[in-house]
Design a protein around this motif. Structure first.
Motif, PDB file in Angstrom:
ATOM      1  N   SER A  56      54.617  53.809  20.905  1.00  0.00           N
ATOM      2  CA  SER A  56      55.849  53.037  20.776  1.00  0.00           C
ATOM      3  C   SER A  56      56.532  52.906  22.131  1.00  0.00           C
ATOM      4  N   LEU A  58      59.448  53.692  22.736  1.00  0.00           N
ATOM      5  CA  LEU A  58      60.244  54.899  22.934  1.00  0.00           C
ATOM      6  C   LEU A  58      59.398  55.990  23.599  1.00  0.00           C
ATOM      7  N   ASP A  59      58.120  56.076  23.208  1.00  0.00           N
ATOM      8  CA  ASP A  59      57.220  57.047  23.853  1.00  0.00           C
ATOM      9  C   ASP A  59      57.164  56.786  25.362  1.00  0.00           C
ATOM     10  N   ASP A  61      59.489  55.165  27.141  1.00  0.00           N
ATOM     11  CA  ASP A  61      60.814  55.451  27.697  1.00  0.00           C
ATOM     12  C   ASP A  61      61.017  56.945  27.960  1.00  0.00           C
ATOM     13  N   GLU A  62      60.499  57.755  27.048  1.00  0.00           N
ATOM     14  CA  GLU A  62      60.642  59.203  27.213  1.00  0.00           C
ATOM     15  C   GLU A  62      60.035  59.645  28.541  1.00  0.00           C
TER      16      GLU A  62
END
Ligand code: SF4
Ligand code: SF4
Ligand code: SF4
Ligand code: FES
Ligand code: FES
Lengths: 160, 702
Positions: A56, A58-59, A61-62
């Motif tokens: 994702s 978000l993965d 972004d982390e």
């Protein structure tokens, strides 16, 4: 999104280097190499890498938030990274950073209006023996003094 | 038997399984090791350092939550050094914590409060200003108050590992690390609220509950969710006659802590302003409010009159009413009016399954079996959407036991992420695909087969024959849609079957009309519709039929009624319901809504007014009768009475095949819809994901 043929070849090789199902391990090198080519980690790049690794956004972004060498905004053509960690600090790293700010007229994580330089205060780069040290793009410079820094800047300004 | 090791904890010799985590071993011996990030069933994180212990020969304090016990280990959990460590950890956690406990939702139920009270320093050495970030709204149901977060990662793990959605992450690092939602500034996810529930502090809060109450001002009532057939236990928080929260923090029931968006947030239909709150009677063509006695008398008189002249009466019953109500209604129809015209919207072919199993009492799986079985096969259902708890169980089974799941569906479903094989099957071709799995399946030690409405009639028999031919123990789940779909058929709400799957011929009766036949029968005199909406997409042929409706909302069918009885919801009554696996559980009355009566009271009062004696209409008394009379329902009373689930076993031999074609069709509700109830739940219709789509998993990956 398309990359250069060399980069594509590099990605293809990388995808083979990890055990099946662990392709997401290629995330950090992919972002770094793509950043070198594009100049920064753009929105489009995030989505592209997420899609290629089947993770994702978000993965992605982390990871970007965690690693300070991944930049979401464009950097200068020359990215000046001044170390102020302990060894460099003892050898005048802080003064060097202050001098760089004055000479370039920009602060931490800022870019000169002409896009030529950007500045960043960084942590230890493993060059403690030659403190104070700084890195411009991938080139190390050792025992840097304010004068030496000004010469460096001047020489790079000429390159254009 | 696992290898045992002997170790010393706080001076006492302890035997434990080799490799067990110290925190678990201590817990089993009644020694508390305080912990925030450790959470049973989720991956280890070791993020909070609250659980530090002293271990001899180890130079530094060790986190008890990740330390496997070993032979000869000497552990101390209660020393001055440890007390100091705990104080320091809490001091750090509180450094930027706003300490707004007096207004925080979690106040009184907060693990950080409890730990600080028990292990904390009582004062702080930090004088600096606290780092503040404004509260963020991530969806109508999920809010995030970042300064309260202690970065235990529980929310991240429950969403990723437990729910399988992976919508939360941690961005940045050090003091600025923060939990972040899947889509930058908002969430697109299942909206289940599992993350809110598991948060030990008030960092994640719910849009429905936040700043509404102090936890101790509510009454907490443990009952059963009324949305789908899975039968989750839910604890309703009720204050001032309003439901304001639902969760299952005590982990009781078949679902442990699980609830989906419907169970956790879809309760607001109860207090909807559109609830019917007065009986209505059609007078001069218009529905007018009347008194209960007038409405009841009108219906009783009408039924007696039609009965005397041998007229035709039909009943369309509900998928949501309790077993007691169902049982009593069929008594009213059969004994009271000598009519077998009673049916309900059937969403799965349990009847053929029970017939095909022909008396085997061990072939129906329970919800717990789905977590324990070595292998399972899902046919023609989007489980994560249609059967949320069953999906959760299969997923947890895979996570904890590496169980093997096979999937045969007409489109992508979420189980494909962990299934060993997923096959695509066009509707009608499912069994061919199942046949192609024969070699794999027969190598499994055991199997649970879950099948949707696409498998009905003869296909069910073929499926059971297939299961038998595998030569391994096989159990089945016939998937159903609604909270008491199973109880409806078990209690004989069918034209050809009495309670306990006894054919009507046993009572010397002819099978009655199905729903479709009743709607098409132009000479029907009375139609009584209980908690159903058959006229939503159908017409009633009998233009002059007298229509009675028990309903919460004046939906399409109620508009055609001559008499409307405002009915109580499942959250407003006592009784029992039976879930998709045949497990019987009890409903507890959480509140009373003005004007409404339970369906059982309505049937009882009409029967009394008609002068028919059907026995007392108290839930307890009717349940006793069910346990006596309905085969398979002689379930353990103590289990039911203490909030447990007892599986009914309606398997005493074959059910002579129903001769009539009966329509069996899933309502195809998604995670965000729930028939009429869902339409009147603002909480459910407000989320971005509403109404959702079946077989769309995989497309959603952002
Ligand atoms: S509401 Fe459910 S699906 Fe959404 S982020 Fe929280 S745990 Fe994940
Ligand atoms: S939001 Fe709550 S559950 Fe999530 S990391 Fe923070 S404190 Fe833990
Ligand atoms: S899975 Fe079904 S029973 Fe459980 S909370 Fe969701 S709707 Fe209710
Ligand atoms: S401290 Fe500057 S390079 Fe190590
Ligand atoms: S519980 Fe052990 S580190 Fe959090």
């Amino acid at each position: 999104m398309t990359f250069s043929a060399e980069l594509e070849a590099r990605f293809a090789k990388m995808m083979q280097s990890y055990p099946p199902g662990r392709e997401r391990s290629a995330l950090v090198p992919m972002l770094l190499y793509a950043q070198d080519e594009i100049g920064h980690v753009s929105e489009a790049l995030i989505l592209e890498v997420a899609a290629r690794l089947n993770i994702s956004r978000l993965d992605v972004d982390e990871v970007i938030g965690y690693y300070s060498m991944l930049h979401k905004r464009p950097l200068g053509k020359y990215h000046v990274q001044v170390c102020t960690n302990i060894s460099c600090l003892l050898a005048g790293g802080e003064q060097l950073l202050e001098h760089a700010k004055k000479s370039l007229g920009i602060g931490h994580k800022e870019v000169t209006p002409d896009g030529q330089f950007s500045l960043e205060e960084v942590e230890c780069m493993g060059a403690c023996c030659w403190a104070p040290a700084l890195e411009i793009n991938y080139d190390f410079h050792h025992f840097v003094t304010p004068e030496k820094l000004d010469q460096l800047i001047a020489s790079l300004e000429k390159v254009q | 038997m696992a290898e045992l090791v002997t170790l010393t904890i706080d001076g006492a010799q302890v035997q434990a399984e080799k490799g067990a985590l110290l925190i678990d071993v201590c817990k089993a011996r009644g020694i508390e090791i305080p912990a925030f990030c450790y959470y049973e069933g989720l991956a280890l994180q070791a993020a909070c350092r609250m659980c530090l212990v002293e271990v001899e020969k180890m130079p530094k304090l060790q986190p008890g939550c990740t330390l496997p016990v070993a032979e000869g280990m000497v552990v101390k959990t209660d020393t001055p050094v440890i007390h100091e460590a705990r104080k320091s950890m809490l001091e750090f956690l509180l450094a930027n914590h706003p300490l707004d406990c007096p207004v925080c939702d979690k106040g009184g139920e907060c693990e950080l409060q409890d730990m600080t009270f028990r292990y904390g320093l009582g004062e702080s050495r930090f004088l600096e200003n606290k780092h503040h970030v404004d509260e963020q709204q991530w969806s109508p149901v999920v809010f995030f108050d970042r300064p309260r977060c202690i970065l235990c990662y529980r929310c991240v793990r429950i969403c990723d590992e437990g729910v399988g959605v992976d919508a939360l992450g941690v961005v940045q690092r050090g003091v600025v690390s923060a939990i972040a939602p899947s889509h930058g500034d908002h969430l697109e996810c299942d909206e289940c609220g599992m993350c809110i529930d598991i948060c030990p502090v008030g960092a994640l809060t719910s849009g429905m509950y936040r700043y509404k109450t102090r936890p101790w001002e509510m009454n907490h009532v443990g009952t059963i969710c009324t949305h789908c057939s899975n039968g989750c236990k839910t604890t309703l928080g009720v204050r001032g006659g309003q439901v304001i929260r639902a969760n299952n923090r005590d982990h009781s029931g078949i679902n442990g802590e699980f609830l989906c968006v419907k169970g956790r947030f879809g309760w607001d239909f109860v207090n909807s302003t559109e609830r019917a709150q007065s009986p209505m009677l059609r007078t001069n063509g218009r529905l007018e409010p009347v008194s209960w006695s007038r409405a009841l008398m009108t219906v009783a008189r009408k039924l007696n009159e039609v009965k005397q002249r041998g007229g035709r009466v039909g009943f369309i019953a509900s998928n949501h009413t309790s077993n007691e109500e169902n049982y009593y209604l069929q008594k009213l129809a059969r004994q009271g009016l000598r009519s077998n015209n009673i049916d309900h919207h059937r969403t799965g072919d349990v009847v053929t399954l029970i017939d095909a199993l022909a008396g085997r009492t061990d072939a129906l799986a329970t919800v717990a079996d789905l977590y324990a079985a070595k292998a399972s096969l899902v046919i023609a259902s989007d489980l994560a959407q249609q059967q949320p708890l069953l999906h959760f169980q299969l997923r947890a089974n895979w996570r904890h036991h590496r169980s093997r799941t096979y999937v045969v569906t007409p489109g992508p479903v979420r189980e494909r992420k962990f299934a060993v094989k997923s096959l695509h099957a066009e509707p009608g071709r499912e069994l061919d695909a199942v046949e192609s799995l024969r070699d794999d399946l027969s190598k499994e030690p055991e199997l649970v087969i879950l099948f949707g409405d696409a498998i009905q009639g003869d296909a069910v028999r073929r499926l059971v024959a297939f299961g038998d031919s595998l030569g391994i123990p096989v159990k089945y789940v016939c998937l159903l849609d609604y909270s008491n779909s199973r109880g409806a058929i078990d209690m004989g709400l069918a034209p050809g079957l009495l309670p306990g799957y006894r054919p009507v011929a046993e009572a010397g009766l002819e099978p009655g009309m199905t729903i479709a036949e009743m709607l098409a029968d132009a000479s029907l005199d009375v139609l009584w519709v209980v908690g159903a909406n058959p006229l939503r997409n159908a017409r009633l042929a009998a233009e002059n039929a007298f229509v009675v409706v028990n309903e919460m909302f004046l939906a399409e069918t109620a508009q055609r009624a001559d008499v409307i009885f405002p009915a109580a919801s499942a959250y407003e009554k006592e009784g029992t319901v039976t879930n998709v696996c045949g497990e019987v559980q009890s409903l507890k009355k959480a509140l009373k809504v003005m004007g409404a009566k339970t369906d059982l009271e309505i049937f009882g009062l009409v029967a009394a007014e008609m002068g028919i004696d059907l026995g007392p209409f108290q839930p307890g008394a009717v349940f006793e009768e069910i346990r006596r009379e309905v085969r398979g329902y002689n379930v353990s009373l103590p289990v039911i009475a203490t909030g447990g689930a007892a599986q009914s076993v309606p398997l005493n031999g074959r059910v002579p095949a129903l001769t009539r074609a009966e329509l069996i069709q899933s309502a195809r509700d998604t995670l965000f819809t729930s028939g009429t109830l869902g339409r009147y739940s603002k909480n459910l219709t407000s989320v971005l994901e509403h109404p959702g789509k079946l077989y769309a998993s995989g497309i959603e990956t952002p």
